[in-house]
Design an enzyme around this catalytic site. Structure first.
Site, PDB file in Angstrom:
ATOM      1  N   GLU A  26       0.875  -1.173   0.000  1.00 11.66           N
ATOM      2  CA  GLU A  26       0.000   0.000   0.000  1.00 11.66           C
ATOM      3  C   GLU A  26       0.911   1.220   0.000  1.00 11.66           C
ATOM      4  OE1 GLU A  26      -3.209   2.063   3.025  1.00 11.66           O
ATOM      5  OE2 GLU A  26      -2.986  -0.123   3.062  1.00 11.66           O
ATOM      6  N   ASP A  51      -4.893   9.993   9.000  1.00 11.92           N
ATOM      7  CA  ASP A  51      -3.573   9.549   9.433  1.00 11.92           C
ATOM      8  C   ASP A  51      -3.105  10.274  10.683  1.00 11.92           C
ATOM      9  OD1 ASP A  51      -3.050   7.654   7.366  1.00 11.92           O
ATOM     10  OD2 ASP A  51      -2.891   9.342   5.988  1.00 11.92           O
TER      11      ASP A  51
END
Length: 258
Positions: free
Chosen positions: A45, A56
């Site tokens: 990924e 994030d």
């Protein structure tokens, strides 16, 4: 059979490793991809750095900041990925990022380039589901790209089934509240009930668990409830202040898969 489907049908307890393109150095993207696969990562990924990565935590945010300062952007990434399938011929590769840079690049142009360099699928957490279904689903199919959707403990059964119907890759189960790399641990019983609730839906897609998984113990636990796990922030931390990022990445993966 596409590479994602083949991976899930041919292996158990898959490890999906996330790393940020252009981190720790601009030209580490392909060497890291090669090292991760050769040491046992099953899915790659690759994060497309963005200045405002909403899902994030601070570790991946920091890696994005460094990567952007290094000069990483989508044209540079696609130039690097020209060599992707020479380095990793068979591993499924996903691009993970946010919608704004994709829109600036042009969605159809982005999908075309991603397919040309050998990318298998995309994770765009802030792409509205209605917009994907009405506007982009056909374009994804046209270019042979798979969409991966996130499920959280709050996602309703109806929405989960809709996500499952729209994807033919895997479903990304967010392990608990917060952002990637979070240190807040969810209630273990509630988390187990969530994993079991999703498993009992008998969905057509396999499942990977992500967010907060940092070591072999966390990976092994996730594999009890899903088809594998996604590790990102802990890998990024393992790449900080090292002389040889690919070697550090390989050591990290071997520690998880041993």
């Amino acid at each position: 059979m596409n590479r994602i489907t083949h991976a899930f049908r041919s292996k158990k307890n898959l490890l999906n490793t996330y790393f940020t393109a252009g981190y720790p150095s601009l030209h580490d993207t392909i060497p890291l991809a090669k090292a991760l696969v050769e040491s046992g990562a099953d899915i790659l990924e690759i994060g497309m750095p963005f200045s405002d990565p909403l899902a994030d935590g601070p570790v991946i945010q920091g890696s994005s900041t460094v990567a952007l300062a290094n000069g990483m952007n989508l044209p540079v990434l696609f130039e690097q990925l020209q060599n992707l399938r020479t380095a990793v011929p068979d591993a499924p590769v996903l691009l993970m990022g946010y919608l704004n840079p994709v829109l600036q690049f042009g969605v159809e142009a982005f999908l075309k380039r991603a397919a040309e360099v050998g990318v298998d699928g995309l994770i765009l957490p802030d792409l509205p589901l209605d917009e994907y279904e009405e506007t982009y689903h056909a374009l994804f199919q046209q270019h042979g790209l798979k969409a991966v959707f996130l499920i959280t403990p709050q996602t309703s059964e109806a929405r989960i089934r809709r996500l499952d119907a729209l994807s033919d890759a895997f479903l990304y189960l967010v392990s608990g509240p917060g952002t990637t790399g979070g240190t807040t641990r969810p209630d273990a019983d509630a988390q187990q009930q969530y994993f079991e609730r999703v498993a009992d839906l008998n969905l057509k897609n396999p499942r990977l668990i992500g967010f907060g998984i940092a070591n072999k113990a966390g990976f092994d636990r996730a594999c009890q409830y899903a088809d594998g796990a996604i590790i990102g922030s802990a890998l990024i931390q393992a790449l900080q202040e090292v002389d040889d990022a690919p070697a550090a990445a390989a050591r990290f993966v071997r520690g998880i898969k041993s």
